[in-house]
Design an enzyme around this catalytic site. Structure first.
Site, short mmCIF file in Angstrom:
data_model
loop_
_atom_site.label_atom_id
_atom_site.label_comp_id
_atom_site.label_asym_id
_atom_site.label_seq_id
_atom_site.Cartn_x
_atom_site.Cartn_y
_atom_site.Cartn_z
N HIS A 40 0.87 -1.18 0.00
CA HIS A 40 0.00 0.00 0.00
C HIS A 40 0.91 1.23 0.00
CE1 HIS A 40 -3.92 -1.73 1.99
NE2 HIS A 40 -4.14 -1.48 0.72
N CYS B 93 -2.57 2.98 9.01
CA CYS B 93 -3.59 2.03 8.56
C CYS B 93 -4.82 2.07 9.46
CB CYS B 93 -3.05 0.60 8.55
SG CYS B 93 -1.65 0.34 7.48
N1 ARG Z 1 -4.07 -7.01 6.43
C1 ARG Z 1 -4.48 -5.79 5.79
C2 ARG Z 1 -4.41 -5.95 4.29
O1 ARG Z 1 -3.51 -6.60 3.81
C3 ARG Z 1 -3.63 -4.64 6.24
C4 ARG Z 1 -4.09 -3.31 5.74
C5 ARG Z 1 -3.20 -2.18 6.14
N2 ARG Z 1 -3.76 -0.94 5.81
C6 ARG Z 1 -3.12 0.06 5.23
N3 ARG Z 1 -3.71 1.20 5.11
N4 ARG Z 1 -1.91 -0.10 4.72
O2 ARG Z 1 -5.23 -5.46 3.56
#
Ligand code: ARG
Length: 281
Positions: free
Chosen positions: A169, A275
């Site tokens: 991300h 996150c």
């Molecule tokens: N386990 C989640 C996923 O892989 C983590 C999300 C993390 N969120 C973020 N904004 N980077 O989607």
């Protein structure tokens, strides 16, 4: 002499990790055999919420849903600019039901939600920085979604290609230090400034970032792997992972006030401070 930075009070949407767990693996941080201490996750998360409130920020919470272990990562729920909500469409089928849960929260809070047509994971991949929205692609959010975001908000969207799966991300590799017009004298075109880890980006995207933000804070891979770039800044205080020690030193040098908050239990799912934090602008 580092300059005096000015904070701006924020409104954040969060979601308690009551049902947090690692049950599927959709990024390299997650392992299906991981044992999660939910009570510890909850305690660490509560510290984050108290810390935000102690610094003058307004924090709201969406009700967590059993069976949605990643719902704690509220940043993925939308991008909200000037009260207009561009919702999410998750890449992983396991996370898709979160769309409905978050849409219900926004509706109850008086917002209309525009649903994207293409895969789009909210502020996970969409980072407002001054007059632009920086937008990640490569693992989750699609380029088609970047186009939709640009049409919806009428704000220039800068597509950036992510190349390292650990930084799946955009908000794991980059955050905004100052997001408004010169308030803190950043040297991006309009005064906005960012911090990022260049190794997470394709060569062309790195060049774009260098052009737009010549004075950006450049972080190391170690600090990025410690979730240092998954930080939240209010313009003065930077809520940051404590193990990102190099980054913390650089922030201090530039006149920011690092506020370490440890979310180690949530790192097991590939998430950190940002996150867990959806900004409502
Ligand atoms: N386990 C989640 C996923 O892989 C983590 C999300 C993390 N969120 C973020 N904004 N980077 O989607």
């Amino acid at each position: 002499m580092p300059q005096t930075r000015v904070p701006r009070p924020r409104r954040y949407l969060t979601c308690p990790p009551r049902f947090f767990d690692v049950r599927y693996a959709i990024n390299p941080w997650m392992r299906e055999d991981t044992v999660v201490d939910t009570a510890l996750a909850q305690a660490q998360w509560e510290t984050l919420i108290h810390t935000y409130r102690d610094h003058g920020h307004r924090v709201e919470t969406a009700e967590p849903v059993p069976g949605l272990p990643d719902m704690v990562f509220a940043a993925n729920s939308a991008l909200v600019l000037a009260g207009r909500v561009f919702g999410s469409r998750f890449h992983a089928p396991q996370r898709r039901p979160e769309q409905l849960a978050y849409t219900s929260w926004f509706k109850a809070a008086g917002f209309e939600v525009h649903p994207p047509e293409a895969v789009c994971e909210g502020e996970g991949d969409l980072v407002p920085a001054g007059r632009f929205v920086l937008a990640g692609t490569g693992f989750r959010t699609t380029r088609a979604a970047h186009q939709e975001v640009q049409e919806f908000f009428g704000v220039p969207v800068i597509s950036l290609l992510l190349v390292d799966p650990y930084f799946y991300h955009l908000d794991t590799a980059l955050f905004t230090l100052d997001d408004e017009n010169g308030a803190n004298g950043g040297t991006g075109e309009d005064g906005a400034n960012i911090a990022y880890y260049p190794g997470a980006f394709s060569p062309g995207s790195r060049e774009v970032l260098e052009r737009l933000f010549p004075d950006a804070l450049i972080a190391t891979r170690d600090d990025a792997m410690a979730f240092g770039l998954n930080s939240v800044s209010d313009g003065r205080h930077v809520f940051v992972a404590p193990r990102a020690t190099g980054l913390i030193a650089q922030l201090t040098e530039r006149g920011y006030v690092p506020v370490p908050v440890d979310l180690s239990e949530l790192h097991k799912a590939g998430g950190g401070i940002k996150c867990c934090t959806q900004e409502i602008r």
